[in-house]
Design an enzyme around this catalytic site. Sequence first.
Site, PDB file in Angstrom:
ATOM      1  N   SER A   1      -0.268   5.170  -2.216  1.00 11.54           N
ATOM      2  CA  SER A   1      -1.493   5.920  -1.794  1.00 11.54           C
ATOM      3  C   SER A   1      -1.622   6.182  -0.350  1.00 11.54           C
ATOM      4  CB  SER A   1      -2.789   5.623  -2.386  1.00 11.54           C
ATOM      5  OG  SER A   1      -3.263   4.459  -1.922  1.00 11.54           O
ATOM      6  N   GLY A   2      -2.026   7.451   0.207  1.00  3.74           N
ATOM      7  CA  GLY A   2      -2.486   7.755   1.496  1.00  3.74           C
ATOM      8  C   GLY A   2      -1.443   7.527   2.496  1.00  3.74           C
ATOM      9  N   LEU A   3      -1.360   6.853   3.451  1.00  2.90           N
ATOM     10  CA  LEU A   3      -0.516   6.862   4.656  1.00  2.90           C
ATOM     11  C   LEU A   3       0.898   6.094   3.930  1.00  2.90           C
ATOM     12  CD1 LEU A   3       0.152   6.993   7.804  1.00  2.90           C
ATOM     13  CD2 LEU A   3      -0.407   4.436   7.776  1.00  2.90           C
TER      14      LEU A   3
ATOM     15  N   TYR B   1     -15.154  -2.921   8.517  1.00  7.84           N
ATOM     16  CA  TYR B   1     -13.713  -2.492   8.719  1.00  7.84           C
ATOM     17  C   TYR B   1     -13.343  -2.947  10.293  1.00  7.84           C
ATOM     18  CZ  TYR B   1      -9.747   0.832   8.899  1.00  7.84           C
ATOM     19  OH  TYR B   1      -8.385   1.342   9.104  1.00  7.84           O
TER      20      TYR B   1
ATOM     21  N   GLY C   1       0.871  -1.380   0.070  1.00  4.66           N
ATOM     22  CA  GLY C   1       0.133   0.039  -0.056  1.00  4.66           C
ATOM     23  C   GLY C   1       0.912   1.322  -0.014  1.00  4.66           C
TER      24      GLY C   1
END
Length: 419
Positions: free
Chosen positions: A93-95, A270, A90
């Site tokens: 993107s993002g963190l 989630y 991951g």
Amino acid sequence: LHSSRPRGRIAMRRAAAVAVVAVALAAALVPLWTGAGQPLPTWLKNGSSTPALLLQAYAVRARNRDAMRSFAERLHVGRLAAGRTVIVTGGTSGLGTGIVGHLVVGGARVVLPHRKAGDEGAVRAAAESHASEARRWLRGDGAAAEDGAPPADLQLFGGFDLSSFGAIERAADALAAAGVRAHALVNNAGLVPLSGRRTAEGFEAAFGVNFLGTALFTQLLADKGVLLPGARVVMVSSEEHRQHAALEAPGGPLGTPPPYASTFDAMARYGHSKLALVTYSHELARRWEGRAAVYDVCPGPVASDIARDAHPLVARAVRATLAAVFPRPAEAALPVVRLALAPAEELPDADAVHYHMSEPRPGGAGSASPEWGALVWERAQALIANRGPLPQPAPAAGVGPAGPDGGGAGEPAGATVRR
């Protein structure tokens, strides 16, 4: 007009932050108004609702801001990660962009399994950009670009997809064949699927990606010798595991897809997936003691693209809101990077498994229970071997789907799980 735009954006960010805090405080006071809640200071410190967790996160970040900045300075200036190989999922993107940026600046060789097969030039350029953003965050947004910065040391593996066992197995084989030997694995990839979509093997997407796919990838890397002895394994989890969660799924045993799924229960799904991951992390730490150091960490609020699977209009609105209110990835990533790199004696508690950003914290909802850990481990292995959800056994006479007397099926004695 041009010079007023930054001030306008800052004002908007401040107004949005005030609005979020106001909503959180209002939610905090509701239990008090009804006479059913805890005193406010206790609620703010120990509460597990989303507003309470949000305010706790801001407090943790404020207490540790100087320590995190000091770590970043040592990482960047001293190239603390030089000679280290770190696998990051991951990371595009993002963190993940913040994690990759700091690792690149710190001198690590970063191994990036990613989804964008055939687009390695763009992934490499993005990683360089993330490193520049990490430098800007540390020096200040107005700082000039740094001349002579070394290029990113990257190994890219396209076609990685945690929603497919086949793609996970191919990625693990590719890393092993390429001779990757990693000092740390950061399992950052995750999502909040707003629809009820399934993985290739038929699991609900949050469960299949955030937990089961991550567990399979981790175990394969260990089995194939990709993880060096004494490696760090860092799972990016969430404090949402403390609520909206039950280890046994509503429709049956762990791994059974829910009978329905929609935007309205997205955070419940989630939270369920993250509870499974946190419980698995504790069990993995027990099983791999002396072989690897296992941590899981909630990074706190972060301006990420976690709602990317929503309708494009919703995704853009969520992205803009998070960017206005929450810390950017270069700041939020530092507790994750520290767990992957810092010497054990520099961690607040090297023996703790769960961290809330920079601080160790007991895992919630029974996640540290050895009984629940054994159950989650065994179910995970069975689901992986079956390559799909397990058939549901017919309930015995007088026993409902949740077990006798409404308890969880097979619930270990003494385990506490939020339902």
